[in-house]
Design a protein around this motif. Structure first.
Motif, short mmCIF file in Angstrom:
data_model
loop_
_atom_site.label_atom_id
_atom_site.label_comp_id
_atom_site.label_asym_id
_atom_site.label_seq_id
_atom_site.Cartn_x
_atom_site.Cartn_y
_atom_site.Cartn_z
N LEU A 1 0.93 -1.23 0.06
CA LEU A 1 0.19 0.14 -0.51
C LEU A 1 1.04 1.45 -0.22
N ALA B 1 -4.87 -0.93 4.75
CA ALA B 1 -6.25 -0.09 4.52
C ALA B 1 -6.75 1.21 4.73
N ILE C 1 -10.33 0.54 -0.48
CA ILE C 1 -9.44 -0.65 -1.48
C ILE C 1 -11.24 -1.48 -1.06
N ASN D 1 -13.34 0.09 2.91
CA ASN D 1 -13.10 -0.81 2.33
C ASN D 1 -14.15 -1.57 2.17
#
Ligand code: GUN
Ligand code: ZN
Length: 434
Positions: free
Chosen positions: A116, A145, A152, A191
């Motif tokens: 990331l 994330a 993500i 997410n």
């Protein structure tokens, strides 16, 4: 809050194919972009803001929405640039052995953080990601994330056959893992969960049906997979699924084609396949760097777009050789050029950069959140130098119009040009050398 002063470029409308005029683009040189404490853009204006605003002045630098990479593999930094194979050999020789190491949660955690941070160091703030078959690889990615606040979309990879020991699941266990991961991660922060079928050869029909049932039960879930990448792969799928009309039809039959489906590659599709993708509202992630590196073939973007299919752009690292979206788009231009100069295949900078920002956001149903420099959207941003060396510096000096300037930048720039990356208004990457 912060006020950023730079040259702002974004793409509110999809540019027509081949359009290079000013109508395809929103160009606001020397403007101020205002970011609120909630991490959202609160305004864009030509005049300097009031004294209450902390300011960052970046005259002559380019501010874009953060890039969206719609297909990339978090465990494959370890196999990027591996020599001498096509897809199926590449998987068995390099990729599967590397992915096996992610059974160890410590490896998955360290690898996800590295991955990331590498995306951010290339100006990519949102991505659709394959981790590995291991449940812990998805947990590690979502955790990393969340720490960064990145958008993500990911899910544990489904593969219950034709993969080595240590990389196979089974239908019941995979279903349990998916349901648990969906409950814990889908819609939590930024997410989202993607039902992640590696590709048709590594899932039994029963596992594909289970994956389709998960999608059917919750239409807010994404689905990601590979399709029609390589000719040997396509032949193998025809042997494994003799009743299917085509490779794509395997996924259609399992209920895996829907408006949140992201299918990587799609090089070897026919008109019926494209119509099925269009009717489902699914998108193809064009992966030019990977397609060239693995010798997979040349994806026909204008033909796919003309059939009404949404097309985004993706690095597909480690099949692709760079996380840089500029390098990826430059390869995309060269792939289209190889399909025929002067026959409507030239990829404009507007089409390319729209697809890597606003186009991807809309295809992912995230147009309200990312992809534009617009009040109300998240301040996911990347700031670039137009040039860092003598060659691209000279090319910028002599560019005669905006498209020429941006096209030359897209072909010549890469991560060395990135000055800073913000996610939800927080600076998460800063170049240390000038
Ligand atoms: N097809 C199945 N798995 C993969 C992968 O990891 N990379 C690419 N490029 N194609 C695949
Ligand atoms: Zn891939």
């Amino acid at each position: 809050m912060i006020a950023l002063h730079a040259d702002l470029l974004d793409f509110p409308q999809a540019p027509a194919w081949g359009e290079t005029g000013p109508q395809g683009v929103r160009w606001r040189p020397g403007h101020w972009l205002l970011v609120g404490d909630d991490g959202r853009i609160t305004g864009v204006q030509a005049e300097a803001p009031g004294p209450e605003w902390p300011r960052e002045d970046h005259p002559g630098r380019l501010l874009l929405p953060g890039f969206v990479d719609t297909h990339v593999h978090s465990p494959q930094l370890d196999v990027i640039a591996s020599y001498g194979t096509e897809l199926l050999d590449w998987l068995h020789t390099y990729t599967f052995p590397a992915e096996r190491a992610w059974a160890d949660p410590a490896v998955a955690a360290a690898g996800s953080a590295l991955f990331l941070d590498a995306l951010l160091a290339h100006g990519t703030t949102a991505a659709v990601v394959f981790p590995t078959v291991h449940k812990g690889s998805a947990d590690a990615l979502f955790e990393a994330a969340s720490q960064r606040g990145m958008r993500i979309i990911a899910g544990k990879v489904l593969m219950d056959r034709h993969a080595p020991d240590g990389l196979r699941d089974d239908v019941a266990g995979a279903e349990r893992d998916c349901i648990d991961l969906i409950q814990r991660w889908h819609g939590r922060g930024r997410n989202a969960y993607a039902v992640t079928v590696r590709f048709a050869p590594t899932s039994t029909p029963e596992q594909l049906a289970m994956a389709g049932a998960l999608c059917h039960a919750d239409p807010t879930l994404y689905m990601q997979t590979h399709v029609a990448e390589n000719r040997d792969e396509v032949r193998w799928v025809a042997e494994l699924f003799p009743q299917a009309r085509s490779y794509l039809d395997v996924y259609a039959g399992a209920g895996l084609l829907h408006p949140r489906s992201v299918l990587a590659h799609g090089i070897w599709l026919n008109a019926d396949d494209r119509a099925a993708l269009r009717d489902a509202g699914a998108q193809i992630a064009f992966c030019p760097s990977s397609n060239l590196f693995l010798g997979s073939g040349l994806f026909d973007w204008p033909a796919t777009a003309a059939a009404g299919v949404q097309v985004s752009v993706a690095s597909d690292v480690g099949g692709g050789t760079s996380l840089s979206m500029q390098r990826t788009l430059a390869d995309g231009y060269k792939v289209q050029a190889s399909l025929g100069k002067g026959t409507g295949h030239d990829l404009s900078a507007w089409c390319a950069l729209h697809a890597a920002t606003r186009g991807a956001a809309e295809a992912l149903h995230l147009g309200h959140e990312i992809g534009l420099l617009e009040p109300g959207l998240m301040a996911d941003l990347c700031l670039w130098d137009w040039a860092v060396g003598a060659v691209d510096g000279r090319r910028q000096q002599v560019a005669r119009d905006l498209h020429e300037k941006v096209f030359a930048w897209m072909l010549l720039a890469d991560e060395r040009h990135l000055v800073r990356t913000w996610v939800a208004g927080r600076p998460l990457y800063e170049r240390t050398s000038a």
